[in-house]
Design an enzyme around this catalytic site. Sequence first.
Site, short mmCIF file in Angstrom:
data_model
loop_
_atom_site.label_atom_id
_atom_site.label_comp_id
_atom_site.label_asym_id
_atom_site.label_seq_id
_atom_site.Cartn_x
_atom_site.Cartn_y
_atom_site.Cartn_z
N CYS A 115 -13.88 -7.85 -5.01
CA CYS A 115 -14.53 -7.19 -4.92
C CYS A 115 -15.69 -6.87 -6.50
O CYS A 115 -16.19 -6.46 -6.54
CB CYS A 115 -14.61 -5.52 -4.32
SG CYS A 115 -13.59 -5.25 -2.66
N HIS A 251 -19.57 -0.60 -6.92
CA HIS A 251 -19.09 -0.76 -5.57
C HIS A 251 -18.65 0.24 -4.85
O HIS A 251 -18.23 0.73 -4.54
CB HIS A 251 -17.53 -1.78 -6.16
CG HIS A 251 -16.58 -2.59 -4.54
ND1 HIS A 251 -17.24 -3.25 -3.72
CD2 HIS A 251 -15.47 -1.91 -4.42
CE1 HIS A 251 -16.51 -3.70 -2.80
NE2 HIS A 251 -15.31 -2.85 -3.74
N ASN A 281 -17.50 -2.23 2.95
CA ASN A 281 -16.96 -2.95 1.76
C ASN A 281 -17.66 -4.11 2.36
O ASN A 281 -16.44 -4.71 2.86
CB ASN A 281 -15.55 -2.98 2.05
CG ASN A 281 -15.21 -2.93 0.35
OD1 ASN A 281 -16.07 -4.62 -0.05
ND2 ASN A 281 -13.89 -2.78 0.14
N1 ACO Z 1 -8.16 5.46 12.35
C1 ACO Z 1 -7.14 6.58 12.37
N2 ACO Z 1 -6.12 6.31 11.83
C2 ACO Z 1 -5.93 5.38 10.54
C3 ACO Z 1 -6.91 5.11 10.41
C4 ACO Z 1 -8.20 4.29 11.27
N3 ACO Z 1 -8.91 3.72 11.33
N4 ACO Z 1 -6.54 3.74 9.55
C5 ACO Z 1 -4.83 4.68 9.59
N5 ACO Z 1 -4.79 5.67 9.42
C6 ACO Z 1 -4.02 6.55 9.76
C7 ACO Z 1 -2.61 5.81 9.14
O1 ACO Z 1 -2.02 5.31 9.75
C8 ACO Z 1 -2.16 7.04 8.55
O2 ACO Z 1 -1.23 7.80 9.49
P1 ACO Z 1 -0.06 8.07 9.58
O3 ACO Z 1 -0.22 9.76 8.33
O4 ACO Z 1 0.68 9.10 10.90
O5 ACO Z 1 1.00 7.51 8.56
C9 ACO Z 1 -2.84 8.12 8.06
O6 ACO Z 1 -4.19 7.23 8.66
C10 ACO Z 1 -3.15 7.85 6.33
O7 ACO Z 1 -3.50 6.85 6.37
P2 ACO Z 1 -3.93 6.68 4.81
O8 ACO Z 1 -3.25 4.99 4.49
O9 ACO Z 1 -2.95 7.46 3.63
O10 ACO Z 1 -5.18 7.24 4.27
P3 ACO Z 1 -6.05 7.25 3.63
O11 ACO Z 1 -6.86 8.95 2.98
O12 ACO Z 1 -5.35 6.72 1.91
O13 ACO Z 1 -7.22 6.09 4.00
C11 ACO Z 1 -8.65 4.79 3.42
C12 ACO Z 1 -7.60 5.01 3.95
C13 ACO Z 1 -9.65 4.37 3.66
C14 ACO Z 1 -8.24 2.83 2.82
C15 ACO Z 1 -8.28 4.68 1.09
O14 ACO Z 1 -7.15 4.32 1.44
C16 ACO Z 1 -8.95 3.48 0.60
O15 ACO Z 1 -10.70 3.53 1.30
N6 ACO Z 1 -8.14 2.72 -0.04
C17 ACO Z 1 -9.37 1.90 -1.08
C18 ACO Z 1 -9.36 1.05 -0.73
C19 ACO Z 1 -10.23 0.07 -1.84
O16 ACO Z 1 -11.55 0.30 -2.74
N7 ACO Z 1 -10.22 -1.37 -2.39
C20 ACO Z 1 -10.37 -2.07 -2.50
C21 ACO Z 1 -11.77 -2.94 -2.96
S1 ACO Z 1 -11.20 -3.89 -1.41
C22 ACO Z 1 -11.19 -5.64 -1.43
O17 ACO Z 1 -10.97 -6.08 -3.28
C23 ACO Z 1 -11.37 -6.67 -1.10
#
Ligand code: ACO
Length: 324
Positions: A115, A251, A281
């Site tokens: 990214c 980004h 993304n």
């Molecule tokens: N729909 C419903 N529930 C979901 C989904 C979904 N699509 N995805 C995950 N959940 C659930 C999980 O299973 C978890 O359930 P549990 O509590 O029963 O275990 C719950 O939601 C919370 O999951 P988290 O991973 O803690 O959720 P979070 O609030 O952290 O959001 C997200 C997840 C959106 C991925 C976030 O962490 C994020 O944006 N992270 C950064 C991503 C990023 O910046 N990447 C860098 C660039 S990418 C690259 O370089 C290719």
Amino acid sequence: MTEIIARIAGTGAYLPARVLTNDDLARIVDTSDEWIRARTGIRERRIAAEDETTASMGAEAARAALAAAGLSPADIDLVVVATATPDNTFPATAALIQNRLGVRAGAAYDVHAVCSGFLYALTAADNAIARGQARNALVIGAETFSRILDWTDRSTCVLFGDGAGAVALTAAVREEAAPRGVLGSYLRADGRYADLLYVDGGPSTTKTVGHLRMQGNQVFRHAVTNIAEAIEKVCADAGVAIADIDWFVPHQANQRILEAVARRLGLDEGRVVSTVARHGNTSAASVPLALHEAVADGRIKAGDLVLMEAMGGGLTWGAALVRW
Ligand code: ACO
């Protein structure tokens, strides 16, 4: 002595026609429009057609950037492509795009920083221009992440989209007062965190392409700290106050990251360009896609200070400051 600066002479973008909404995804995995919007700000993303590839989309974005810059393929002597989803393991997608455009001079290579790739590629091209190794460069961010997603994993498949963005850079004489062009950039990597975000395949390990795996909540925590550090560093090095930045082009990983960084640095959220709701993304394509949108709709104007930043797999991160 005259000093050379790399100026952004034009921007371009390409998005596939197919729109995949959150409701469409809720029919594939156990998720909902409400969860995706609340956690990420994403409403929809574009998905490449069967016959579209990173090279085909990147070439379209590059053509648009050339047209906007008033340049022709014969003017270009460097093509740098940021991608983590190349058409082939080799040759570089940059070579394929060079050929599609009919560019016959200079070098062409890919930069792989996921990214953050566009920031890395922009820095490489800026350095080449500053050293006199190139006069007109195309810097392209292009990705087809739909091809490396695990479409059964709801924690990752809802986040990403396909697309391409490009800028044409041209060598210009640096003005003494308020020079227009790339004022500085700052790149980082920390491989200790490689396993937070990776693809579980590759030619020298599994011999397959593999699928994207991410510990999203941990990546999130690193993102806010690292992005804020990069913004502060690039501004300090250029002697620019963060309050003087006209447009932040981040980004587009997650609306909550954009807002957390804005809060931490006291940025005016109205100055943050956000396309994440419509693009998701798009990895290395996200910064040039957002940049192009803000240039095309007239938000970014000549003389504006524009700050781009990104963080991604590696972990890698960085920022670049440009006076438009
Ligand atoms: N729909 C419903 N529930 C979901 C989904 C979904 N699509 N995805 C995950 N959940 C659930 C999980 O299973 C978890 O359930 P549990 O509590 O029963 O275990 C719950 O939601 C919370 O999951 P988290 O991973 O803690 O959720 P979070 O609030 O952290 O959001 C997200 C997840 C959106 C991925 C976030 O962490 C994020 O944006 N992270 C950064 C991503 C990023 O910046 N990447 C860098 C660039 S990418 C690259 O370089 C290719």
